[in-house]
Design a protein around this motif. Structure first.
Motif, mmCIF file in Angstrom:
data_model
loop_
_atom_site.group_PDB
_atom_site.id
_atom_site.type_symbol
_atom_site.label_atom_id
_atom_site.label_comp_id
_atom_site.label_asym_id
_atom_site.label_seq_id
_atom_site.Cartn_x
_atom_site.Cartn_y
_atom_site.Cartn_z
ATOM 1 N N GLN A 60 -24.195 69.569 73.471
ATOM 2 C CA GLN A 60 -23.348 68.085 74.166
ATOM 3 C C GLN A 60 -24.533 67.656 74.409
ATOM 4 O O GLN A 60 -25.730 68.123 73.788
ATOM 5 C CB GLN A 60 -22.570 68.219 75.489
ATOM 6 N N GLN A 61 -24.523 66.259 75.230
ATOM 7 C CA GLN A 61 -25.995 64.880 74.209
ATOM 8 C C GLN A 61 -26.224 65.423 76.330
ATOM 9 O O GLN A 61 -25.516 65.765 76.565
ATOM 10 C CB GLN A 61 -25.409 63.620 74.603
ATOM 11 N N ARG A 62 -27.486 65.373 76.414
ATOM 12 C CA ARG A 62 -28.378 64.848 77.372
ATOM 13 C C ARG A 62 -29.209 63.711 77.508
ATOM 14 O O ARG A 62 -29.009 63.039 76.488
ATOM 15 C CB ARG A 62 -29.205 66.176 77.090
ATOM 16 N N ALA A 63 -28.970 63.160 78.681
ATOM 17 C CA ALA A 63 -30.109 62.075 79.132
ATOM 18 C C ALA A 63 -30.506 62.678 80.275
ATOM 19 O O ALA A 63 -30.256 63.099 81.649
ATOM 20 C CB ALA A 63 -29.489 60.468 78.692
ATOM 21 N N ASP A 64 -32.300 62.274 80.867
ATOM 22 C CA ASP A 64 -32.493 62.335 81.104
ATOM 23 C C ASP A 64 -33.265 60.651 82.180
ATOM 24 O O ASP A 64 -33.417 60.219 80.889
ATOM 25 C CB ASP A 64 -34.019 63.117 81.417
ATOM 26 N N TYR A 65 -33.470 60.752 83.218
ATOM 27 C CA TYR A 65 -33.497 58.987 83.874
ATOM 28 C C TYR A 65 -34.559 59.509 85.209
ATOM 29 O O TYR A 65 -34.653 60.391 85.785
ATOM 30 C CB TYR A 65 -32.022 59.208 84.899
ATOM 31 N N ASP A 66 -35.657 58.749 84.826
ATOM 32 C CA ASP A 66 -36.896 58.035 85.688
ATOM 33 C C ASP A 66 -36.314 56.994 86.498
ATOM 34 O O ASP A 66 -36.423 55.196 85.827
ATOM 35 C CB ASP A 66 -37.758 58.516 85.018
ATOM 36 N N ILE A 67 -35.838 56.831 87.309
ATOM 37 C CA ILE A 67 -35.352 55.436 88.061
ATOM 38 C C ILE A 67 -36.778 55.032 89.726
ATOM 39 O O ILE A 67 -36.529 55.552 90.059
ATOM 40 C CB ILE A 67 -33.827 55.931 88.438
ATOM 41 N N LYS A 68 -36.804 53.492 89.486
ATOM 42 C CA LYS A 68 -37.469 53.242 90.320
ATOM 43 C C LYS A 68 -35.890 52.101 90.466
ATOM 44 O O LYS A 68 -35.871 50.964 90.437
ATOM 45 C CB LYS A 68 -38.927 52.800 89.669
ATOM 46 N N ALA A 69 -35.531 52.095 92.417
ATOM 47 C CA ALA A 69 -35.050 50.676 92.413
ATOM 48 C C ALA A 69 -35.478 50.596 94.110
ATOM 49 O O ALA A 69 -36.089 51.680 94.940
ATOM 50 C CB ALA A 69 -33.217 52.025 92.302
ATOM 51 N N GLU A 70 -34.989 48.624 94.660
ATOM 52 C CA GLU A 70 -34.953 48.787 95.500
ATOM 53 C C GLU A 70 -33.420 48.685 95.655
ATOM 54 O O GLU A 70 -32.580 47.695 95.491
ATOM 55 C CB GLU A 70 -35.975 47.859 95.896
ATOM 56 N N LEU A 71 -32.968 47.911 97.377
ATOM 57 C CA LEU A 71 -32.379 48.248 97.627
ATOM 58 C C LEU A 71 -32.167 46.921 98.997
ATOM 59 O O LEU A 71 -33.040 47.049 99.522
ATOM 60 C CB LEU A 71 -31.624 49.250 98.680
ATOM 61 N N ASP A 72 -32.471 45.870 98.949
ATOM 62 C CA ASP A 72 -32.310 44.717 98.865
ATOM 63 C C ASP A 72 -31.208 44.101 100.821
ATOM 64 O O ASP A 72 -30.065 43.674 100.101
ATOM 65 C CB ASP A 72 -32.399 43.407 98.480
ATOM 66 N N ASP A 73 -31.584 44.322 101.718
ATOM 67 C CA ASP A 73 -30.391 44.783 102.691
ATOM 68 C C ASP A 73 -30.154 43.325 102.808
ATOM 69 O O ASP A 73 -28.752 43.274 103.378
ATOM 70 C CB ASP A 73 -31.458 45.655 104.175
ATOM 71 N N ASP A 74 -30.770 42.108 103.209
ATOM 72 C CA ASP A 74 -30.708 40.868 103.261
ATOM 73 C C ASP A 74 -30.037 40.597 102.752
ATOM 74 O O ASP A 74 -29.435 39.690 102.612
ATOM 75 C CB ASP A 74 -32.356 40.379 103.274
ATOM 76 N N ASN A 75 -30.292 40.562 101.199
ATOM 77 C CA ASN A 75 -29.101 39.998 99.971
ATOM 78 C C ASN A 75 -28.519 40.626 99.784
ATOM 79 O O ASN A 75 -27.409 40.129 98.455
ATOM 80 C CB ASN A 75 -30.200 39.376 98.905
ATOM 81 N N ARG A 76 -28.282 42.044 99.625
ATOM 82 C CA ARG A 76 -27.693 43.110 99.215
ATOM 83 C C ARG A 76 -27.842 43.588 98.105
ATOM 84 O O ARG A 76 -26.376 42.804 97.100
ATOM 85 C CB ARG A 76 -25.899 42.496 99.828
ATOM 86 N N GLY A 80 -33.266 47.114 89.670
ATOM 87 C CA GLY A 80 -34.094 48.891 88.863
ATOM 88 C C GLY A 80 -34.387 48.892 87.597
ATOM 89 O O GLY A 80 -34.279 47.435 87.394
ATOM 90 N N THR A 81 -34.732 49.482 87.348
ATOM 91 C CA THR A 81 -35.855 50.188 86.559
ATOM 92 C C THR A 81 -36.251 51.232 86.063
ATOM 93 O O THR A 81 -35.538 52.599 87.087
ATOM 94 C CB THR A 81 -37.185 49.392 86.559
ATOM 95 N N GLU A 82 -35.403 52.045 84.833
ATOM 96 C CA GLU A 82 -35.450 52.802 84.456
ATOM 97 C C GLU A 82 -35.563 53.819 83.367
ATOM 98 O O GLU A 82 -35.999 52.726 82.417
ATOM 99 C CB GLU A 82 -33.706 53.151 84.636
#
Ligand SMILES: [Zn+2]
Length: 793
Positions: A60-76, A80-82
């Motif tokens: 089976q395949q495999r993918a590793d992720y390194d994610i940086k994301a921001e939740l913008d509460d004001d604009n919902r 992100g970048t991964e």
């Protein structure tokens, strides 16, 4: 109706014939119900064996992720970048890769929105309902906002842009060089999107009273589609109903949120030291050894946070690590109360964080039950599958109803009234949904089936385990699905709305009964009635263990259940998984035979009674009044021998003949006659279609009863109508098929012989339409907020 067998030798001959069960009925038709599934199942190969286990070349395949994301509460919004490391563990070289863009479900020009059907309700529709008619599944979307992904960059690790093509909810990235088998490709994607209101799987819930939103963020980053030995690239579009097909990998995720938010996510938080206050850290330490949940953020603290006294709280970044997961989700809000305990649910002593986050609107139910239900689920499911391998399991309170699952975290409904009271349905619904969604960690988060194609492989197996876990929580738990009599209404529905369980998740009408209820019932029937608990539990555990952290198909399940139990179940898979027919057994008639003893003292007495019965007609009864006026009564010269003759009197000649008969019998034959055994021939029709075990309850003359069980193979020569001989010493006065509701028989009125009339109750007066009735807690004055105890106890 009683029939007498004459003479003894004929009885023995006729029993022998019945024992052979020859297909002599005119209704006999060659049927394939008991033939093997054969070519219906895929041919076994080196990836998937004929025994249902992964083959020696399984990959089976495999993918590793390194994610940086921001939740913008004001604009919902999510920005992100991964960086993804995709390991091509397949034996094939790949020219391109496919990624899933699930947020594109909400684009107005998507397949889901455009293929939606419906009609205007003349009784009236509100603006939301009108707008929703042509939008994707169940989401209330703001027409002023553009939904779906904005992909702002796709680059290789040197920063060079990669060409990509978006096709609905899928994106193809063309690789600069062919990705050889056994090599990895590193690339990055930048994206952002506007968050929809919670639609059942993800989104925000807004609370107008305090102006805050809870966020439940899922299928939020572009994810690798599976490439496997069954489908190649598995890139069936996301239409909303069919869930997800995913591959495993290791995740590192940094989530930036307003600093007054509390975050809960798949995986272990790596920086509690930075994001928690000293008090919170100390409470967390205390929770490590507590046997009951400890409040990490109290209701008073959450209520203070939701007032937003600090208008500029700044930001905080919560860092998570999750290994060997197929997905990653998180929840974030300043309204969250948070409780936790580090539970040792297994004998191994390994500790697992069981936690819950919920707004005050969930209390008092959530602080009392949620985390306990999480721990119970891990224990119950662990016993029938494998030990929960992850370090954390979290239950978040999302909107009022429903639930949705992700690795280590789930979003669950179940909300009390504003006064803190709740109905019984709300309470058990909440505990049930938590068990269900936490249970999904086992199916499909770890036993990683393809949900988009086979909803039943996770929902059905999970609902079955949920049913068992609920009964282990409370013997009287009002389980909704799993009992055979809970699926009969669905199985009686019109053929046009019934699909086989083996239909694609996207095409099924009535996904609830089809993918949850029916397979859960089928498994329960296998366990209780067809296989027995011991054989079933062993095989089920074998399936779960074989396919832990791998991706099984239906054939792997069917084959493993047979391989590990030694029970041929092809007929069962055909009837319950590939077919739509219901179960309906009809006990047409029962013929009663007893042995003619040839003892004149017994047989002549029986004949006398029968003769008297036949002569008792209405005319004779009426004539009795004028009996004395007949010629023979009035003139005795008109009577002779035959007016006095008793044909039923036992004569010396009769006795002599009987003695001679006894002398010809063996000891065995004499015993059989003296035993006075009753023989009954039951005539049973398979009206529904699905052949099932025949379970017969015999109610005896003396008030006792007994149950006989015959396997489904009883139908193998004739699946339309069979006869079955049952012999008993006691006389049976009432026969009942399926007395304990084991086989999901849709019509129980034809299950008894003699028939028992079942009254239909009706109301004389139309009931007045009532306003919403108060719940029992409100009527008995048990409400008024908290009823739970100090959580530190
Ligand atoms: Zn489910």
């Amino acid at each position: 109706m009683k029939k007498t067998l004459l003479p003894l030798l004929m009885l023995l001959v006729s029993l022998c014939t019945m024992a052979q069960q020859l297909p002599t009925s005119p209704n006999y038709q060659a049927n394939d119900r008991f033939e093997q599934l054969g070519t219906t199942l895929p041919t076994p190969n080196t990836y998937r064996t004929a025994s249902g286990a992964p083959g020696k070349e399984y990959w089976q395949q495999r993918a590793d992720y390194d994610i940086k994301a921001e939740l913008d509460d004001d604009n919902r919004r999510i920005i992100g970048t991964e960086t993804i490391t995709f390991f091509n563990q397949s034996p094939d070289d790949l020219k391109y890769i496919w990624m899933q863009l699930d947020q594109n479900l909400f684009k107005n020009d998507g397949i889901a929105a455009r293929s939606r059907t419906g009609t205007v309700n003349q009784k009236g529709m509100n603006a939301d309902q009108l707008q929703e008619m042509n939008s994707a599944r169940g989401a209330t979307l703001d027409p002023k906002i553009e939904y779906g992904y904005k992909i702002t960059s796709v680059k290789d690790k040197t920063g060079k842009a990669l060409p990509f093509t978006i096709n609905g909810t899928m994106m193809r990235i063309d690789l600069p060089l062919v990705l050889k088998t056994g090599t990895a490709f590193v690339f990055s994607v930048d994206w952002n999107y506007n968050i929809t209101e919670y639609y059942g799987r993800s989104g925000f819930e807004y609370f107008p009273k305090d102006g805050n939103a809870n966020y439940f963020i899922a299928h939020w980053f572009p994810r690798l589609a599976p490439y496997d030995d069954v489908n190649g690239w598995n890139h069936k579009q996301f239409l909303g109903q069919g869930e997800f097909a995913l591959i495993f990998g290791n995740y590192k995720v940094a989530i930036t949120v307003p600093s007054d938010h509390v975050v809960a996510a798949s995986g272990e938080c790596q920086n509690y030291a930075q994001v928690l206050t000293a008090t919170q850290k100390q409470r967390l330490k205390q929770a490590e050894t507590s046997k009951t949940p400890v409040m990490i953020v109290t209701q008073a603290e959450a209520e203070k946070a939701e007032k937003r006294e600090n208008k500029n709280p700044g930001k905080k970044t919560w860092i998570y690590k999750a290994d060997n997961v197929r997905d990653f989700a998180f929840a974030s809000s300043r309204k969250f109360i948070w409780d936790a305990m580090q539970s040792d649910v297994y004998k191994s002593g390994r500790k697992i964080w069981c936690m819950s986050v919920y707004p005050k609107e969930g209390n008092p139910l959530w602080e009392q039950y949620s985390t306990r239900a999480v721990a119970h689920t891990l224990k119950s499911y662990g016993a029938r599958t494998f030990e929960y391998p992850y370090p954390v399991a979290i239950s978040c309170h999302s909107v009022a109803g429903g639930g949705m699952e992700y690795p280590m975290i789930s979003f669950n409904g179940g909300r009390p009234e504003e006064d803190g009271t709740y109905t019984e349905a709300t309470k058990y619904g909440m505990i049930g949904v938590i068990i269900h969604e936490v249970g999904h960690n086992f199916f499909p988060m770890i036993v990683n089936s393809d949900e988009r194609q086979w909803a039943w492989m996770d929902e059905g197996l999970n609902t079955f385990c949920q049913y068992l876990a609920e009964k282990e929580w409370d013997y009287n738990f009002p389980t909704r699905r799993g009992e055979p009599n809970q699926i009969t209404e669905y199985m009686s529905s019109d053929k046009s709305v019934l699909s086989p369980i083996m239909a694609s998740a996207e095409n099924v009408i009535g996904l609830g009964p089809n993918a949850y209820g029916k397979p859960a019932t089928a498994l329960n029937i296998l366990r209780e009635t067809v296989m027995g608990r011991e054989l079933f539990d062993h095989a089920f555990k074998e399936y779960a263990t074989r396919w832990r952290f791998k991706s099984p198909t239906p054939a792997d399940f069917f084959r493993t259940m047979e391989d590990a139990s030694g029970v041929d179940l092809d007929w069962f898979w055909k009837g319950w998984f590939y077919g739509t027919e219901p179960v309906d057994q009809d006990l047409v008639t029962v013929d009663w035979f007893s042995i003619d003893t040839q003892n004149p003292a017994i047989e002549k007495e029986i004949a006398r009674k029968e003769d008297a019965r036949k002569k008792t007609t209405m005319s004779k009864i009426q004539d009795a009044k004028t009996k004395g006026e007949t010629v023979v009564a009035q003139d005795s010269t008109m009577a002779d021998f035959y007016n006095r003759y008793d044909p039923f009197k036992v004569t010396d000649a009769d006795k002599q003949k009987y003695e001679q008969y006894l002398a010809t019998l063996s000891d065995n034959e004499r015993q059989l006659i003296q035993a006075n055994t009753n023989f009954y021939t039951l005539s049973i029709k398979n009206k529904g279609g699905v052949p099932m075990p025949v379970i017969v309850k015999m109610g005896f003359e003396d008030g006792t009863d007994s149950v006989a069980v015959y396997p489904a193979e009883i139908w193998r020569f004739n699946d339309v109508q069979i006869n079955k001989v049952i012999s008993t010493k006691k006389k049976v006065v009432q026969w009942t098929l399926d007395p304990y509701q084991q086989i999901a028989d849709i019509d129980t009125e034809n299950n008894s012989f003699p028939r028992i009339a079942q009254p239909t109750r009706f109301q004389i007066f139309k009931q007045q339409q009532q306003k919403k009735a108060p719940n029992p807690m409100q009527m008995q004055g048990a409400g008024g907020g908290k009823i739970s105890t100090d959580p530190k106890n």
